[in-house]
Write a protein that holds these residues in place. Structure first.
Motif, PDB file in Angstrom:
ATOM      1  N   GLN A 158      12.099   0.955   2.043  1.00  0.00           N
ATOM      2  CA  GLN A 158      11.725  -0.103   2.982  1.00  0.00           C
ATOM      3  C   GLN A 158      10.364  -0.706   2.662  1.00  0.00           C
ATOM      4  O   GLN A 158       9.415  -0.005   2.336  1.00  0.00           O
ATOM      5  CB  GLN A 158      11.710   0.450   4.404  1.00  0.00           C
ATOM      6  N   SER A 159      10.271  -2.006   2.806  1.00  0.00           N
ATOM      7  CA  SER A 159       9.030  -2.731   2.531  1.00  0.00           C
ATOM      8  C   SER A 159       7.969  -2.451   3.591  1.00  0.00           C
ATOM      9  O   SER A 159       8.281  -2.246   4.774  1.00  0.00           O
ATOM     10  CB  SER A 159       9.299  -4.239   2.468  1.00  0.00           C
ATOM     11  N   TYR A 160       6.740  -2.463   3.149  1.00  0.00           N
ATOM     12  CA  TYR A 160       5.567  -2.251   3.999  1.00  0.00           C
ATOM     13  C   TYR A 160       5.526  -3.229   5.172  1.00  0.00           C
ATOM     14  O   TYR A 160       5.859  -4.411   5.019  1.00  0.00           O
ATOM     15  CB  TYR A 160       4.322  -2.414   3.131  1.00  0.00           C
ATOM     16  N   ILE A 161       5.095  -2.732   6.325  1.00  0.00           N
ATOM     17  CA  ILE A 161       4.916  -3.566   7.517  1.00  0.00           C
ATOM     18  C   ILE A 161       3.461  -3.463   7.972  1.00  0.00           C
ATOM     19  O   ILE A 161       2.996  -2.381   8.326  1.00  0.00           O
ATOM     20  CB  ILE A 161       5.848  -3.129   8.661  1.00  0.00           C
ATOM     21  N   PRO A 162       2.722  -4.552   7.975  1.00  0.00           N
ATOM     22  CA  PRO A 162       1.328  -4.521   8.433  1.00  0.00           C
ATOM     23  C   PRO A 162       1.249  -4.630   9.952  1.00  0.00           C
ATOM     24  O   PRO A 162       2.255  -4.879  10.616  1.00  0.00           O
ATOM     25  CB  PRO A 162       0.732  -5.769   7.776  1.00  0.00           C
ATOM     26  N   PRO A 163       0.058  -4.456  10.528  1.00  0.00           N
ATOM     27  CA  PRO A 163      -0.103  -4.692  11.968  1.00  0.00           C
ATOM     28  C   PRO A 163       0.094  -6.162  12.295  1.00  0.00           C
ATOM     29  O   PRO A 163      -0.018  -7.040  11.427  1.00  0.00           O
ATOM     30  CB  PRO A 163      -1.539  -4.238  12.237  1.00  0.00           C
ATOM     31  N   MET A 409      -2.264  -0.013   9.403  1.00  0.00           N
ATOM     32  CA  MET A 409      -3.441  -0.695   8.879  1.00  0.00           C
ATOM     33  C   MET A 409      -3.012  -1.717   7.843  1.00  0.00           C
ATOM     34  O   MET A 409      -1.958  -1.586   7.219  1.00  0.00           O
ATOM     35  CB  MET A 409      -4.417   0.302   8.266  1.00  0.00           C
ATOM     36  N   LEU A 410      -3.843  -2.724   7.667  1.00  0.00           N
ATOM     37  CA  LEU A 410      -3.551  -3.767   6.694  1.00  0.00           C
ATOM     38  C   LEU A 410      -3.982  -3.314   5.311  1.00  0.00           C
ATOM     39  O   LEU A 410      -5.076  -2.765   5.130  1.00  0.00           O
ATOM     40  CB  LEU A 410      -4.282  -5.059   7.067  1.00  0.00           C
ATOM     41  N   LEU A 411      -3.129  -3.577   4.323  1.00  0.00           N
ATOM     42  CA  LEU A 411      -3.459  -3.283   2.928  1.00  0.00           C
ATOM     43  C   LEU A 411      -2.695  -4.242   2.035  1.00  0.00           C
ATOM     44  O   LEU A 411      -1.478  -4.374   2.158  1.00  0.00           O
ATOM     45  CB  LEU A 411      -3.076  -1.834   2.585  1.00  0.00           C
ATOM     46  N   TYR A 412      -3.424  -4.929   1.167  1.00  0.00           N
ATOM     47  CA  TYR A 412      -2.752  -5.697   0.127  1.00  0.00           C
ATOM     48  C   TYR A 412      -3.555  -5.637  -1.160  1.00  0.00           C
ATOM     49  O   TYR A 412      -4.730  -5.297  -1.170  1.00  0.00           O
ATOM     50  CB  TYR A 412      -2.439  -7.138   0.543  1.00  0.00           C
ATOM     51  N   ALA A 628      -2.651 -20.022  20.348  1.00  0.00           N
ATOM     52  CA  ALA A 628      -3.694 -19.116  20.837  1.00  0.00           C
ATOM     53  C   ALA A 628      -4.795 -19.033  19.796  1.00  0.00           C
ATOM     54  O   ALA A 628      -4.598 -19.386  18.633  1.00  0.00           O
ATOM     55  CB  ALA A 628      -3.114 -17.728  21.109  1.00  0.00           C
ATOM     56  N   LYS A 629      -5.958 -18.545  20.209  1.00  0.00           N
ATOM     57  CA  LYS A 629      -7.077 -18.495  19.261  1.00  0.00           C
ATOM     58  C   LYS A 629      -7.044 -17.244  18.402  1.00  0.00           C
ATOM     59  O   LYS A 629      -7.767 -17.155  17.416  1.00  0.00           O
ATOM     60  CB  LYS A 629      -8.410 -18.607  19.986  1.00  0.00           C
ATOM     61  N   ASN A 630      -6.202 -16.255  18.742  1.00  0.00           N
ATOM     62  CA  ASN A 630      -5.939 -15.108  17.883  1.00  0.00           C
ATOM     63  C   ASN A 630      -4.642 -14.456  18.337  1.00  0.00           C
ATOM     64  O   ASN A 630      -4.090 -14.801  19.391  1.00  0.00           O
ATOM     65  CB  ASN A 630      -7.103 -14.114  17.887  1.00  0.00           C
ATOM     66  N   THR A 631      -4.146 -13.513  17.547  1.00  0.00           N
ATOM     67  CA  THR A 631      -2.841 -12.929  17.851  1.00  0.00           C
ATOM     68  C   THR A 631      -2.853 -12.139  19.158  1.00  0.00           C
ATOM     69  O   THR A 631      -1.828 -12.066  19.846  1.00  0.00           O
ATOM     70  CB  THR A 631      -2.384 -11.996  16.714  1.00  0.00           C
ATOM     71  N   GLU A 632      -3.994 -11.543  19.507  1.00  0.00           N
ATOM     72  CA  GLU A 632      -4.061 -10.750  20.734  1.00  0.00           C
ATOM     73  C   GLU A 632      -3.851 -11.596  21.978  1.00  0.00           C
ATOM     74  O   GLU A 632      -3.442 -11.078  23.020  1.00  0.00           O
ATOM     75  CB  GLU A 632      -5.407 -10.022  20.816  1.00  0.00           C
ATOM     76  N   GLU A 633      -4.098 -12.894  21.885  1.00  0.00           N
ATOM     77  CA  GLU A 633      -3.971 -13.760  23.058  1.00  0.00           C
ATOM     78  C   GLU A 633      -2.655 -14.527  23.107  1.00  0.00           C
ATOM     79  O   GLU A 633      -2.469 -15.390  23.965  1.00  0.00           O
ATOM     80  CB  GLU A 633      -5.158 -14.730  23.108  1.00  0.00           C
ATOM     81  N   ASP A 654       3.903  -3.125  20.261  1.00  0.00           N
ATOM     82  CA  ASP A 654       2.477  -3.239  20.561  1.00  0.00           C
ATOM     83  C   ASP A 654       1.673  -3.834  19.412  1.00  0.00           C
ATOM     84  O   ASP A 654       0.470  -4.048  19.531  1.00  0.00           O
ATOM     85  CB  ASP A 654       1.899  -1.875  20.959  1.00  0.00           C
ATOM     86  N   GLY A 655       2.344  -4.103  18.276  1.00  0.00           N
ATOM     87  CA  GLY A 655       1.667  -4.706  17.131  1.00  0.00           C
ATOM     88  C   GLY A 655       1.001  -3.706  16.219  1.00  0.00           C
ATOM     89  O   GLY A 655       0.448  -4.103  15.179  1.00  0.00           O
ATOM     90  N   PHE A 656       1.038  -2.428  16.563  1.00  0.00           N
ATOM     91  CA  PHE A 656       0.338  -1.409  15.788  1.00  0.00           C
ATOM     92  C   PHE A 656       1.219  -0.229  15.397  1.00  0.00           C
ATOM     93  O   PHE A 656       1.047   0.349  14.339  1.00  0.00           O
ATOM     94  CB  PHE A 656      -0.849  -0.849  16.587  1.00  0.00           C
TER      95      PHE A 656
END
Length: 671
Positions: A158-163, A409-412, A628-633, A654-656
């Motif tokens: 399976q391919s990586y999934i970032p937050p 966590m994000l990684l590229y 929105a001004k960011n993903t959290e909003e 929850d995005g995480f």
């Protein structure tokens, strides 16, 4: 159906997760040939130059630091040895994966126009042949093309999934040198009322370009800065390079030397090559203890609040070795006082650049690997070169899972081969601010998805050279749909943050659409990863009986419902678009949505630079939330719907969380 044949003595690459029993062939060097029919299309090879159809050129899988890419370029940053041969007339399809750590060449009608030849000489190759589970595509909802990709993704994992925040906009530049620089960038976006989720830090944040360090004069309180930015919904993403600086009292260097973690020359001394910090050593990621040690060092920065990284210079890129730079200086001295004629002058002029990434330098150092009986053997780097960047990504990905077992966590990374797709994404390296580079990204994206790399994107606007306002706007319009949306540029180019081009309203219009689309993008990305499919596809994968769709190279399918046709020509007022079925045309400009039903066929579509046009497939809908001004909003409780379908399967979490529960996190939303 998957079969396997082994040639030579392959080195374990980590690419495959399923155990497939196969036969063994003694023939070596490796050579595989296939006589192509005139109606065969060849898809695949991931990150590479030329078209979606790879016929007519020679590609060499050799991870290369290649910032000057052109139609003549045979190798760039990735080695993605997966191809699909599809015949337009009989719709027969065969996929092949050539699993090897070594250099391998794909001559796809380059030497002889109808002959496909694959060759390799260094170690060994495990060849996986994949044929459709349903030969008759009429009896199955998915095409034979989609089916062989699905089987391949099951084979490699399976391919990586970032937050979720990693699907927001990232602003980067080689040249953000202080905490105040970072705050100024954020202020620029906030003043222009444009969304942003993260700032990438290039090598400027480090202490003397030393990995896992922070320059305390430029960034006196990076932990406090992380906290300050997170309160605004913004994260820092620092770079980590492959080379470890040789410097006494630098703990990373001293630990690596003490514990024998670095690559060595044949005589057993640590190998030395120059990169950003000057003379450096390179971690031997093929040694499990060295890999675990290096990965553990990411905690130096996660402890300060960092939640994402980009790995760079990990082909590995080398400016020089002690040996190569000495040879160049000796050669330059030999010209002193001589009459340089037409021959000697043109021998002299390239010498100062001749130490970069030389094959003989890659032949000067070795890795240690465990054999089947548990003993240790040495293997020369050039024999396994394509694994280096992937193994660095694996080291980081495995460590970050230990550091943060509950939260993604994000990684590229820049360099990669198949297998690394399970641990992180990639960006497509040091491109240029040209319209040709924009078109090349369009052609590269579906090939990367075929190879398992779903979290991908290019340096929007171009890394090298100074972009133009129009080029950046058109590139952002493509970036609205790519999972990784990052504006990145070099220190010696014009500032290309979206607020630096005067009137910012056009940029805000395009950026707002991205954030309206994030619930769809996130849902489709998660579903593609879990279901072993593709987030971005060529048109022909959904319309395999339509020859025009199969031969279209400048339109893409995004998720289950969207077709995009980006503008990639300067001063264009629009472009011709081919629709392989009836679709709904969507125009977005400054938050105003206009829709128009279109029948199957070709159209010239007017697309101003402040407008994004996309198409929704028949019987589908796409949800659009309020910008929105960011993903959290982002508010996912209220949508506008475009398209003529009735319902959409929205994935939400929850995005995480690392535990992706797609069955219990799907919400059916209705138009």
């Amino acid at each position: 159906m998957i079969s396997k044949t082994v040639y030579g003595q392959p080195v374990e690459t980590g690419a495959v997760v399923l155990e497939i029993k196969g036969s063994r062939e003694s023939a070596w060097p490796f050579k595989w040939q296939y006589e192509m029919d005139e109606n065969d299309i060849v898809f695949g090879l991931g990150e590479n130059m030329h078209g979606i159809n790879k016929r007519g050129f020679k590609y060499i899988s050799w991870c290369s630091d290649e910032p000057n890419q052109s139609e003549f370029t045979h190798s760039i940053y990735g080695a993605h040895n997966f191809i699909i041969i599809y015949n337009i007339n009989n719709q027969r399809c065969t996929a092949m994966f050539f699993d090897t750590a070594s250099r391998i060449t794909f001559d796809i009608g380059y030497t002889e126009k109808d002959l496909f030849t694959v060759t390799s000489e260094d170690t060994g190759v495990s060849v996986y042949k994949i044929t459709p589970e349903h030969e008759d595509s009429d009896t199955c909802r998915e095409s034979v093309l989609s089916n062989v990709v699905k089987q391949f993704h099951q084979l490699i994992g399976q391919s990586y999934i970032p937050p979720k925040w990693a699907f927001g906009f990232q602003q980067s530049r080689w040249g953000y040198k202080t905490e105040q620089d970072v705050r100024n960038v954020i202020k620029g976006y906030r003043d222009a009322e444009m969304p942003i989720d993260s700032i990438c830090l290039d090598i400027d944040y480090m202490d003397s370009y030393k990995d896992f360090t922070v320059d305390n004069e430029k960034f006196p309180d990076i932990e406090g800065l992380c906290k300050e930015l997170k309160q605004q919904g913004i994260r820092l993403i620092p770079i980590i390079d492959a080379g470890v600086k040789i410097e006494e009292n630098y703990d990373i260097y001293e630990e690596g030397i003490k514990n024998d973690y670095f690559c060595k020359k044949e005589d057993g001394t640590p190998y030395v090559a120059g990169v950003w910090p000057g003379r450096s050593h390179f971690t031997d990621f093929m040694k499990s203890e060295a890999s675990e040690w290096f990965g553990g060092k990411y905690k130096n920065l996660t402890d300060k609040g960092i939640e994402g990284f980009w790995n760079d210079m990990n082909e590995p890129a080398m400016f020089y070795s002690d040996e190569s730079i000495k040879a160049v200086f000796d050669k330059i001295k030999s010209y002193e006082g001589k009459n340089l004629d037409i021959n000697s002058f043109f021998e002299f002029t390239p010498l100062s650049n001749s130490t970069f990434n030389r094959l003989d330098d890659y032949q000067r150092f070795f890795h240690e690997i465990k054999t089947e009986d548990g003993s240790i053997s040495k293997i020369r780097h050039d024999k396994v070169h394509n694994l280096y960047g992937a193994f660095m990504t694996r080291a980081a990905g495995q460590a970050l899972k230990k550091i943060s077992p509950e939260k993604r966590m994000l990684l590229y990374s820049r360099a990669s081969c198949i297998g690394a797709h399970r641990y992180g994404g990639i960006w497509t390296g040091d491109n240029k601010a040209t319209w040709g580079d924009l078109l090349q990204e369009i052609k590269m994206l579906p090939s990367l998805n075929m190879a398992g790399f779903l979290y991908t994107g290019a340096d929007i606007g171009g890394f090298g050279g100074s972009t133009t306002r129009e080029l950046l706007l058109r590139w952002l319009a493509l970036g609205d749909f790519t999972p990784l949306m990052r504006n990145h540029s070099s220190w010696d180019t014009r500032q290309q943050e979206c607020y630096t081009f005067g009137d910012t309203q056009d940029f805000k219009s395009i950026m707002d659409l991205r954030y309206s689309l994030i619930p769809y993008i996130y849902s489709e990305f998660i579903k593609a990863s879990v279901k072993n499919s593709m987030y971005i596809r060529p048109l022909g994968f959904d319309y395999p009986e339509d020859e025009r769709a199969l031969r279209t190279e400048d339109e893409l399918l995004v998720g289950e419902g969207i077709l995009i046709a980006p503008v990639y020509e300067e001063n264009a007022k629009g472009r011709y678009v081919y629709l392989p079925e009836d679709m709904t045309k969507i125009s977005w400009c400054n938050g105003i949505i206009k829709t128009e039903e279109k029948q199957k066929g070709s159209y010239y579509i007017y697309i101003p630079v402040n407008t994004v046009v996309f198409f929704v497939k028949k019987d589908h809908i796409v949800p659009l939330c309020k910008p929105a001004k960011n993903t959290e909003e982002i508010d996912a409780s209220n949508f506008n719907y475009v398209g003529n379908g009735d319902a959409y399967e929205l994935y939400e979490d929850d995005g995480f969380t690392r535990n992706i529960d797609i069955e219990n996190n799907i919400r059916i939303i209705h138009k």
